[in-house]
Design a protein around this motif. Structure first.
Motif, PDB file in Angstrom:
ATOM      1  N   ASP A 195       0.806  -1.214   0.000  1.00 54.44           N
ATOM      2  CA  ASP A 195       0.000   0.000   0.000  1.00 54.44           C
ATOM      3  C   ASP A 195       0.845   1.272   0.000  1.00 54.44           C
ATOM      4  OD1 ASP A 195       1.047  -0.486   2.478  1.00 54.44           O
ATOM      5  OD2 ASP A 195      -0.823  -0.242   3.587  1.00 54.44           O
ATOM      6  N   ARG A 196       2.095   1.112  -0.329  1.00 49.63           N
ATOM      7  CA  ARG A 196       2.961   2.274  -0.433  1.00 49.63           C
ATOM      8  C   ARG A 196       3.997   1.968  -1.503  1.00 49.63           C
ATOM      9  NH1 ARG A 196       5.993   4.025   4.354  1.00 49.63           N
ATOM     10  NH2 ARG A 196       7.547   4.587   2.807  1.00 49.63           N
ATOM     11  N   PRO A 197       4.477   2.950  -2.219  1.00 53.02           N
ATOM     12  CA  PRO A 197       5.367   2.716  -3.365  1.00 53.02           C
ATOM     13  C   PRO A 197       6.773   2.250  -3.047  1.00 53.02           C
ATOM     14  CG  PRO A 197       5.070   5.059  -3.031  1.00 53.02           C
ATOM     15  CD  PRO A 197       4.101   4.369  -2.102  1.00 53.02           C
ATOM     16  N   TRP A 198       7.225   2.462  -1.825  1.00 50.37           N
ATOM     17  CA  TRP A 198       8.577   2.030  -1.461  1.00 50.37           C
ATOM     18  C   TRP A 198       8.663   1.919   0.058  1.00 50.37           C
ATOM     19  CZ3 TRP A 198      11.258   5.379   1.721  1.00 50.37           C
ATOM     20  CH2 TRP A 198      10.803   6.705   1.748  1.00 50.37           C
ATOM     21  N   GLY A 199       9.728   1.251   0.495  1.00 45.49           N
ATOM     22  CA  GLY A 199       9.999   1.163   1.922  1.00 45.49           C
ATOM     23  C   GLY A 199       8.897   0.475   2.722  1.00 45.49           C
ATOM     24  N   PRO A 200       8.773   0.803   4.006  1.00 50.12           N
ATOM     25  CA  PRO A 200       9.458   1.900   4.693  1.00 50.12           C
ATOM     26  C   PRO A 200      10.918   1.603   5.016  1.00 50.12           C
ATOM     27  CG  PRO A 200       8.161   0.669   6.260  1.00 50.12           C
ATOM     28  CD  PRO A 200       7.835   0.107   4.894  1.00 50.12           C
ATOM     29  N   CYS A 201      11.567   2.628   5.567  1.00 47.32           N
ATOM     30  CA  CYS A 201      12.965   2.478   5.951  1.00 47.32           C
ATOM     31  C   CYS A 201      13.076   1.484   7.108  1.00 47.32           C
ATOM     32  CB  CYS A 201      13.554   3.816   6.400  1.00 47.32           C
ATOM     33  SG  CYS A 201      13.646   5.068   5.095  1.00 47.32           S
ATOM     34  N   ILE A 202      14.252   0.915   7.241  1.00 49.16           N
ATOM     35  CA  ILE A 202      14.457  -0.119   8.256  1.00 49.16           C
ATOM     36  C   ILE A 202      14.238   0.383   9.683  1.00 49.16           C
ATOM     37  CG2 ILE A 202      15.916  -1.571   6.836  1.00 49.16           C
ATOM     38  CD1 ILE A 202      18.350  -0.269   8.052  1.00 49.16           C
ATOM     39  N   ASP A 203      14.574   1.641   9.932  1.00 52.88           N
ATOM     40  CA  ASP A 203      14.337   2.158  11.286  1.00 52.88           C
ATOM     41  C   ASP A 203      12.839   2.310  11.547  1.00 52.88           C
ATOM     42  OD1 ASP A 203      14.270   4.207   9.396  1.00 52.88           O
ATOM     43  OD2 ASP A 203      14.998   5.735  10.797  1.00 52.88           O
ATOM     44  N   GLU A 204      12.115   2.635  10.504  1.00 55.73           N
ATOM     45  CA  GLU A 204      10.661   2.748  10.656  1.00 55.73           C
ATOM     46  C   GLU A 204      10.022   1.376  10.820  1.00 55.73           C
ATOM     47  OE1 GLU A 204      10.079   4.852   7.025  1.00 55.73           O
ATOM     48  OE2 GLU A 204      10.114   6.802   7.987  1.00 55.73           O
ATOM     49  N   ARG A 205      10.606   0.392  10.175  1.00 57.95           N
ATOM     50  CA  ARG A 205      10.098  -0.975  10.328  1.00 57.95           C
ATOM     51  C   ARG A 205      10.235  -1.431  11.779  1.00 57.95           C
ATOM     52  NH1 ARG A 205       9.706  -3.971   5.313  1.00 57.95           N
ATOM     53  NH2 ARG A 205      10.313  -2.668   3.549  1.00 57.95           N
ATOM     54  N   ALA A 206      11.349  -1.041  12.380  1.00 56.65           N
ATOM     55  CA  ALA A 206      11.547  -1.399  13.786  1.00 56.65           C
ATOM     56  C   ALA A 206      10.559  -0.644  14.665  1.00 56.65           C
ATOM     57  CB  ALA A 206      12.979  -1.074  14.199  1.00 56.65           C
ATOM     58  N   LYS A 207      10.385   0.619  14.386  1.00 53.41           N
ATOM     59  CA  LYS A 207       9.496   1.446  15.203  1.00 53.41           C
ATOM     60  C   LYS A 207       8.042   0.991  15.105  1.00 53.41           C
ATOM     61  CE  LYS A 207       8.957   5.760  13.945  1.00 53.41           C
ATOM     62  NZ  LYS A 207       9.336   7.159  13.672  1.00 53.41           N
ATOM     63  N   ALA A 208       7.720   0.353  13.998  1.00 46.98           N
ATOM     64  CA  ALA A 208       6.339  -0.098  13.804  1.00 46.98           C
ATOM     65  C   ALA A 208       5.905  -1.071  14.894  1.00 46.98           C
ATOM     66  CB  ALA A 208       6.188  -0.747  12.428  1.00 46.98           C
ATOM     67  N   GLY A 209       6.841  -1.858  15.389  1.00 50.34           N
ATOM     68  CA  GLY A 209       6.501  -2.796  16.463  1.00 50.34           C
ATOM     69  C   GLY A 209       6.131  -2.074  17.737  1.00 50.34           C
ATOM     70  N   THR A 210       6.856  -1.003  17.998  1.00 51.72           N
ATOM     71  CA  THR A 210       6.561  -0.196  19.179  1.00 51.72           C
ATOM     72  C   THR A 210       5.208   0.475  19.031  1.00 51.72           C
ATOM     73  OG1 THR A 210       8.936   0.260  19.388  1.00 51.72           O
ATOM     74  CG2 THR A 210       7.424   1.672  20.639  1.00 51.72           C
ATOM     75  N   THR A 211       4.994   1.056  17.875  1.00 48.93           N
ATOM     76  CA  THR A 211       3.745   1.762  17.620  1.00 48.93           C
ATOM     77  C   THR A 211       2.537   0.834  17.735  1.00 48.93           C
ATOM     78  OG1 THR A 211       4.900   3.265  16.106  1.00 48.93           O
ATOM     79  CG2 THR A 211       2.491   3.150  15.917  1.00 48.93           C
ATOM     80  N   ALA A 212       2.721  -0.377  17.251  1.00 50.11           N
ATOM     81  CA  ALA A 212       1.609  -1.341  17.264  1.00 50.11           C
ATOM     82  C   ALA A 212       1.429  -2.004  18.632  1.00 50.11           C
ATOM     83  CB  ALA A 212       1.847  -2.418  16.215  1.00 50.11           C
ATOM     84  N   HIS A 213       2.371  -1.744  19.545  1.00 46.97           N
ATOM     85  CA  HIS A 213       2.369  -2.440  20.844  1.00 46.97           C
ATOM     86  C   HIS A 213       2.363  -3.955  20.601  1.00 46.97           C
ATOM     87  CE1 HIS A 213       1.702   1.367  22.857  1.00 46.97           C
ATOM     88  NE2 HIS A 213       0.681   1.619  22.066  1.00 46.97           N
ATOM     89  N   ALA A 214       3.189  -4.353  19.671  1.00 50.28           N
ATOM     90  CA  ALA A 214       3.227  -5.766  19.302  1.00 50.28           C
ATOM     91  C   ALA A 214       3.840  -6.626  20.410  1.00 50.28           C
ATOM     92  CB  ALA A 214       4.032  -5.938  18.011  1.00 50.28           C
ATOM     93  N   ASP A 215       3.322  -7.827  20.524  1.00 44.54           N
ATOM     94  CA  ASP A 215       3.865  -8.790  21.481  1.00 44.54           C
ATOM     95  C   ASP A 215       5.046  -9.543  20.874  1.00 44.54           C
ATOM     96  OD1 ASP A 215       1.914  -8.549  23.714  1.00 44.54           O
ATOM     97  OD2 ASP A 215       0.502  -9.125  22.140  1.00 44.54           O
ATOM     98  N   ALA A 216       5.110  -9.569  19.558  1.00 46.07           N
ATOM     99  CA  ALA A 216       6.197 -10.246  18.852  1.00 46.07           C
ATOM    100  C   ALA A 216       6.189  -9.803  17.401  1.00 46.07           C
ATOM    101  CB  ALA A 216       6.034 -11.768  18.938  1.00 46.07           C
ATOM    102  N   ALA A 217       7.345  -9.929  16.758  1.00 44.55           N
ATOM    103  CA  ALA A 217       7.459  -9.517  15.365  1.00 44.55           C
ATOM    104  C   ALA A 217       8.371 -10.464  14.599  1.00 44.55           C
ATOM    105  CB  ALA A 217       8.007  -8.094  15.274  1.00 44.55           C
ATOM    106  N   VAL A 218       8.027 -10.686  13.341  1.00 46.15           N
ATOM    107  CA  VAL A 218       8.865 -11.492  12.450  1.00 46.15           C
ATOM    108  C   VAL A 218       9.032 -10.743  11.134  1.00 46.15           C
ATOM    109  CG1 VAL A 218       9.057 -13.612  11.094  1.00 46.15           C
ATOM    110  CG2 VAL A 218       8.216 -13.717  13.451  1.00 46.15           C
ATOM    111  N   SER A 219      10.276 -10.620  10.706  1.00 44.57           N
ATOM    112  CA  SER A 219      10.570 -10.021   9.415  1.00 44.57           C
ATOM    113  C   SER A 219      10.837 -11.138   8.425  1.00 44.57           C
ATOM    114  CB  SER A 219      11.789  -9.092   9.528  1.00 44.57           C
ATOM    115  OG  SER A 219      11.962  -8.339   8.342  1.00 44.57           O
ATOM    116  N   VAL A 220      10.082 -11.139   7.340  1.00 44.91           N
ATOM    117  CA  VAL A 220      10.119 -12.248   6.382  1.00 44.91           C
ATOM    118  C   VAL A 220      10.982 -11.886   5.172  1.00 44.91           C
ATOM    119  CG1 VAL A 220       8.725 -13.757   4.926  1.00 44.91           C
ATOM    120  CG2 VAL A 220       7.811 -12.929   7.117  1.00 44.91           C
ATOM    121  N   HIS A 221      11.930 -12.759   4.871  1.00 46.97           N
ATOM    122  CA  HIS A 221      12.853 -12.520   3.757  1.00 46.97           C
ATOM    123  C   HIS A 221      13.142 -13.805   2.996  1.00 46.97           C
ATOM    124  CE1 HIS A 221      14.355  -8.407   4.928  1.00 46.97           C
ATOM    125  NE2 HIS A 221      13.799  -8.783   6.065  1.00 46.97           N
TER     126      HIS A 221
END
Ligand code: ZN
Length: 339
Positions: A195-221
């Motif tokens: 839903d966005r043309p690029w990114g987000p940046c890696i620091d924003e990807r990390a911050k997203a977990g904080t913003t979401a109050h996530a209990d856990a996160a997995v980055s898929v590659h």
């Protein structure tokens, strides 16, 4: 498309310590595999009344989200909460031998436990890269602070020799995992959902977990290793206390998540541990912004080597990607329902 080189500057796992090749971006992509827990088969059967065969067409790729060319090209991470209707609800159960029953027991009333086992829990899924990154090199090449270094905002990722990109792969598997986790009652947030043309940046990807109050996160590659190497590996965070980074609190729980993911993914997909990097399918790194800056338990998974013909064949198969998603979802479920 323009590809950046893999290596320390790439948020994808570094090339093997043994062979730190400078890979021409575009030639490197990892894969993911699928799930295993027998209890899931029971749960799914109960939920929708059918026990989809492993790898059945229920594994059809989720419908693509809004075009990656949509105008929402803001620099802020387009974190969007998942909604049950935004993804297919089909999650082929598996008949794999797994008998672990986090929160559920085979033979219990159909679906009763599975529908609520993750109620109240929030999971962040971070699909690596973005299919649109290649067309936004200026934006993704911007340097960002990851605490102990500076590196590119994001990279294009790798691809199979036939051109199936890591970004497409990671988004597809993340959507499949979202469907499974949502069916188990979790609130699932994707860092980007096409839903966005690029990114987000890696620091924003990390911050997203904080913003979401996530209990856990997995980055898929998917990895872009040497053609002769195959297999998957999980990357866990090394302790990093430098500059803006202090991930001390997440190291231990992330290690637990990493072990669960290694075992679950292997059981779900049959994919062997990587034979060209890491050890026993596990690696620990301090050069990934997504781990250095995370405040919630988080790991990366390189589902396979997209430059390896056998891995590429599997990763290109929708049925296998469903298994990959199953493995990821099962690991998160186990992490959130056990200690
Ligand atoms: Zn990657």
């Amino acid at each position: 498309m323009t590809r950046t080189t893999n290596g320390p500057q790439d948020e994808t796992p570094r090339r093997s310590r043994l062979l730190r090749t400078t890979t021409v971006a575009g030639a490197v992509v990892p894969l993911c595999l699928a799930g295993w827990l027998g209890w899931q088969a029971v749960a799914d059967r109960g939920r929708d009344g059918t026990a989809a065969a492993r790898g059945a067409e229920a594994a059809a790729p989720p419908s693509p989200g809004p075009s990656s060319g949509s105008p929402s090209a803001s620099a802020s991470p387009s974190v969007s909460a998942d909604t049950p209707n935004s993804t297919p609800n089909g999650t082929p159960g598996t008949t794999a031998p797994g008998t672990a029953t986090p929160g559920s027991t085979p033979g219990t009333a159909p679906g009763t436990a599975s529908a609520t086992v993750l109620a109240g829990r929030t999971v962040l899924l971070d699909p690596g890269h973005n299919p649109g990154n290649a067309a936004h090199t200026t934006e993704i090449n911007r340097q960002v602070d990851i605490g102990n270094a500076r590196k590119e905002c994001d990279t294009t990722g790798t691809s199979t020799n036939a051109g199936y990109s890591e970004a497409e792969y990671s988004l597809d598997v993340s959507r499949r995992a979202r469907a499974i986790l949502t069916a188990r009652g979790a609130t699932v947030v994707l860092v980007q959902d096409g839903d966005r043309p690029w990114g987000p940046c890696i620091d924003e990807r990390a911050k997203a977990g904080t913003t979401a109050h996530a209990d856990a996160a997995v980055s898929v590659h998917g990895d872009g290793g040497p053609p002769g190497g195959s297999g998957f590996h999980v990357i866990m965070p090394a302790k990093v206390v430098a500059g803006r980074a202090d991930n001390t609190a997440i190291v231990a729980p992330s290690n637990r998540l990493g072990l669960l993911l290694r075992d679950s993914f292997h059981a779900a997909t049959g994919e062997p541990y990587a034979d060209y990097i890491a050890s026993q399918g596990l690696d620990t790194r301090s050069d990934l912004g997504g781990l250095n800056l995370s405040t919630v338990p988080k790991v990366f998974i390189e589902c396979g080597n997209m430059r390896n013909s056998a891995d590429a064949k599997r990763m290109t198969d929708p049925q296998w990607r469903q298994q990959a998603a199953q493995g990821i979802a099962d690991a998160l479920t186990a992490f959130l329902t056990t200690r």
